[in-house]
Write an enzyme that holds these catalytic residues in place. Sequence first.
Site, PDB file in Angstrom:
ATOM      1  N   GLY A 345       6.075  18.711  56.901  1.00 30.64           N
ATOM      2  CA  GLY A 345       6.485  19.625  55.835  1.00 30.64           C
ATOM      3  C   GLY A 345       5.326  20.415  55.257  1.00 30.64           C
ATOM      4  O   GLY A 345       5.393  21.656  55.143  1.00 30.64           O
ATOM      5  N   GLY A 368       8.034  13.053  59.739  1.00 29.58           N
ATOM      6  CA  GLY A 368       7.916  11.608  59.970  1.00 29.58           C
ATOM      7  C   GLY A 368       8.230  11.243  61.410  1.00 29.58           C
ATOM      8  O   GLY A 368       7.518  10.453  62.040  1.00 29.58           O
TER       9      GLY A 368
END
Length: 389
Positions: A345, A368
Amino acid sequence: MFKTLKDIDVSGKKVIVRVGMDVPVDEDGDITDDTRIIDGLPTIKYLLKKKAKLILLTKIGRPKGKRVERLSVKKTAAKLSKLVGVNVKAFDECVGDKVEAVVNNMKDGEIVFLENVLFYKEEKEKDTKFAKKLASYGEIYVNDAFSSSHRDTSSMTLLPKLLPSCAGILLEKEIDALNNLLENPKKPFIAVLGGAKVSDKIKLIENLLKRVDKILIGGAMAFTFLKAQGISVGESLVENDFIENAKKLLKSGKIVLQVDVVIADKMDAKAKNKTVSIDNIENGWLGLDIGPETVKLFSSELKKANTIVWNGPMGVFEMDNFAKGTIEIAKSIEKSKATTLIGGGDTISAARKAKVEGKFTHTSTGGGAMLEFLEGKKLPAIEALEKSS
Ligand code: AMP
């Protein structure tokens, strides 16, 4: 290997698609960036062309098992309707009589969007009854949510046990790009890592060291390595528990650290700041960005690369005072002739700030999930797809 859409006949079938339309929203629930909807379009358009009946499922944000109005799928469904030119009916539930009545009478080429699956605690709890109910609405399950594939939840790992399953186009593209990076990188292969914590990225560094020629490290995590080399880093962020790990990793000889640094007397957008060589950080000051000599050094390494992976900003890029290093490195990666893969992000936000967003060979939709894949872990949802009939 898992099946892909080409291996399954979806014509006229009811297909549950777990999409990764986890859009960022503001306080009113308005979508602030629709990239994640657009990324899901190839699979949806493919299924529409095949005249399938689409039952979409996603998570949005972190509602923690209860209804949070601004995280509803309604606005995502409305946006999707506009993008595909088909009216997408949004439900305010995932399971229940209303859903049942509609899905039992769906026509070919129709799309419905079930409510945010994380409104149900059963999603994280891997509740079999919940998963079976969801599965009863479809004949085929498609995972197109790479960004959730490191999650062991009902919609990610139970559904592929209950229905014939395959990967969607976006998932397949993500896995191909990451597999190529780990298995067949064109050398020199350089990783650029930054961000806040070494502890989060130890496994990633260990796994990458087996494959890359160099790792360029910036951001706060560099200071643990610098301290491990005996450099005084002032008030910069250091994880003392990881100094020994850092020493071991440095022995690889592949880690390149910053040679100069922008320091400030506090972490504040208006703080006094100056650029010094790395061995001149004064007591009471902290490092918040890489300096111009480091930009030169890293950029000259990146020029030689044929494969580059980037995760993590080189400094506190959210504050303009400390964004320059990250912006310059983003531009160097974008300019490079190499195959480039970025993800995470913050990294994507930094690329946007540098105005080079979307200009890489591959921009991963999963932060992730990408990191876990690059650590060499098997992602549970991918394993579940591989085991599915
Ligand atoms: P991560 O989630 O580990 O990729 O960390 C991203 C965060 O690291 C961003 O919010 C940055 O502001 C922060 N960061 C990067 N460099 C530094 C630094 N030198 N000192 C403090 N925070 C930093």
